[in-house]
Enzyme design. Structure first.
Site, PDB file in Angstrom:
ATOM      1  N   LYS A 135       0.866  -1.187   0.000  1.00  0.00           N
ATOM      2  CA  LYS A 135       0.000   0.000   0.000  1.00  0.00           C
ATOM      3  C   LYS A 135       0.892   1.222   0.000  1.00  0.00           C
ATOM      4  O   LYS A 135       2.029   1.168   0.482  1.00  0.00           O
ATOM      5  CB  LYS A 135      -0.874   0.018   1.251  1.00  0.00           C
ATOM      6  CG  LYS A 135      -2.099   0.864   1.120  1.00  0.00           C
ATOM      7  CD  LYS A 135      -3.160   0.116   0.332  1.00  0.00           C
ATOM      8  CE  LYS A 135      -4.514   0.733   0.417  1.00  0.00           C
ATOM      9  NZ  LYS A 135      -5.527  -0.273   0.040  1.00  0.00           N
TER      10      LYS A 135
HETATM   11  N1  GLU Z   1      -7.185  -0.097  -3.294  1.00  0.00           N
HETATM   12  C1  GLU Z   1      -7.937  -1.284  -3.550  1.00  0.00           C
HETATM   13  C2  GLU Z   1      -7.965  -2.178  -2.321  1.00  0.00           C
HETATM   14  O1  GLU Z   1      -7.758  -1.717  -1.210  1.00  0.00           O
HETATM   15  C3  GLU Z   1      -7.473  -1.997  -4.807  1.00  0.00           C
HETATM   16  C4  GLU Z   1      -6.069  -2.476  -4.797  1.00  0.00           C
HETATM   17  C5  GLU Z   1      -5.586  -3.040  -6.141  1.00  0.00           C
HETATM   18  O2  GLU Z   1      -6.377  -3.118  -7.057  1.00  0.00           O
HETATM   19  O3  GLU Z   1      -4.401  -3.358  -6.218  1.00  0.00           O
HETATM   20  O4  GLU Z   1      -8.281  -3.332  -2.387  1.00  0.00           O
END
Ligand code: GLU
Length: 449
Positions: A135
């Site tokens: 993240k």
């Molecule tokens: N931000 C989204 C999540 O928390 C998508 C992450 C992604 O597609 O890599 O799942």
């Protein structure tokens, strides 16, 4: 089906690393009590205990592999410069390349991003994607910047990330405060800076891109669509039917609005919505499509003419079958949980329910469908996008939906079966389903050297 969380571990067995505090102590990592990070590691350790996972795995999963903090200047439209801080945390990559969103928000912090990266590891494992967890984010309120300023911030952040991201190594995606345009700028910047990855136009480095630039059909609605598939699987055993249920939503951004629109298409009734700008309620049903249009134009639900303006409390206490928190983490506190009048809470955001609030909900007989299951649709379609980019293919919308459904249905059944087998709550079951898979891969791969 009423469940309570498993009892806290007996202090006598702390030496076996049965609590998050014991594990974090052992690795010399500090976290504030009740922080999202501590709560996330707690869930991981709770499941590790149920599965009796080895001590080394508990230690490995309790801390991220890599953490990057970058400070960089960005020129503003008026010619001045502002300094920003960006973060990328790569939690684990035993299952495949790191994967996870980039958040532009003023609440971004290392502790928070660490927790969200760990959540991505378990989320990808639960839906059996060949990805690890990561993240990232920048501490910024993007709504205070012009489009050009957001573009320069994005490009500068991407250049600071350099080769720490890449289509075979770490693949960012949208999250709170970012969108497909920002992903397009990230991909373009990366492709311009990283010569060897220019072969496929550098597209595979991020997902959630616009359709015309290597995006996938169905990615924009994917998280909401995933929530609906999970509800379809898990509600019937609770005597509820997706086609006739009533619901309310907290947060009406991408996830909240798509979940509401899709549920309404199925015949469900949206009774109340709350966001950072206000609260609206209409017991005969809110037109979710019209509300989404209003939000796109005015930035929030306040002022929507198709429902009554009410207080936030009128939304929490509104009797519904399903309450859907689709905003930020840890928003449902014990106080709110006590006031809520629903049968199911479906976590469309990342762990919006605090552990203490969950305890209250479960005691009231309210089921909590955990985030790592409920909102896994987004990253699943991200996986499809990445796969399409690598194979230079374009899948049609129906194929995307069919494959997404297959992943979500299988994951929902995995969670249901484990909850039954270990007679535990659904969150613990979801973490067990994820950790079981990760542990098996660690067993087969071993630990280098
Ligand atoms: N931000 C989204 C999540 O928390 C998508 C992450 C992604 O597609 O890599 O799942």
């Amino acid at each position: 089906m009423t469940q309570t969380r498993k009892q806290p571990p007996d202090p006598g067995v702390v030496s076996r690393l049965d609590t998050a505090e014991a594990v974090l102590d052992e690795i010399g990592c500090r976290s504030e009590p009740d922080s999202l990070y501590l709560c996330t590691i707690n869930e991981i350790i709770r499941a590790a205990k149920v599965l009796d996972l080895p001590r080394r795995l508990r230690l490995i999963l309790a801390q991220p592999k890599n953490e990057l903090t970058m400070h960089f200047p960005v020129p503003m439209d008026d010619g001045t410069y502002r300094l920003y801080t960006g973060i990328r945390v790569q939690h684990n990559n035993v299952l495949g390349p790191y994967k996870g969103g980039i958040r532009f928000h003023r609440t971004v912090s290392i502790d928070h991003i660490r927790a969200l990266a760990a959540l991505m590891t378990v989320k990808c494992a639960l839906v059996r994607l060949p990805f690890g967890g990561a993240k990232g984010g920048v501490i910024v309120d993007p709504t205070t910047l012009s489009e050009d300023e957001v573009m320069r911030l994005t490009r500068r952040f991407t250049s600071a990330l350099g080769s720490n991201i890449g289509p075979d190594y770490d693949i960012p995606a949208p999250d709170v405060g970012t969108n497909c345009q920002i992903m397009a700028w990230m991909a373009d910047t990366y492709a311009n800076l990283n010569e060897p990855d220019r072969r496929l136009g550098g597209q595979g480095v991020v997902t959630g891109k616009p359709l015309v630039f290597g995006g996938s059909h169905g990615r924009e609605k994917a998280t909401g669509q995933g929530v609906v598939y999970v509800l379809e699987q898990l509600l019937p055993q609770l005597g509820l039917d997706v086609h006739s249920l009533t619901f309310s939503v907290l947060g009406f951004g991408n996830v909240g609005s798509w979940t509401a629109k899709l549920l309404c298409q199925h015949g469900a009734k949206c009774k109340a919505v709350l966001d950072h700008t206000g609260a609206v309620r209409r017991d005969t049903g809110i037109d979710a499509k019209a509300l989404a249009k209003h939000v796109a134009k005015h930035g929030g639900v306040a002022g929507f003419a198709g429902a009554d303006a009410v207080t936030p409390d009128d939304v929490y206490t509104c009797p519904v079958d399903v309450f859907i928190p689709a905003a930020l983490e840890q928003m449902i506190t014990p106080e709110l949980a006590r006031r809520m009048d629903c049968r199911v809470v479906a976590e469309a955001a990342n762990t919006p329910v605090t552990p203490a609030a969950e305890q209250h909900l479960l005691e009231k007989g309210i089921q909590v469908l955990p985030a790592i299951l409920c909102n896994a649709g987004g990253v699943t379609v991200s996986y499809f996008e990445w796969k399409q980019n690598r194979q230079a293919e374009t899948w049609g919308p129906r194929l995307v939906d069919r494959r997404l459904k297959a992943h979500m249905v299988a994951a929902a059944h995995r969670v249901k079966d484990i909850a039954k087998q270990h007679s535990c709550d659904l969150r613990t079951a979801a973490y067990c389903a994820a950790l079981d898979h990760i542990a098996e891969v660690y067993r087969i791969r071993g630990i280098f050297p």
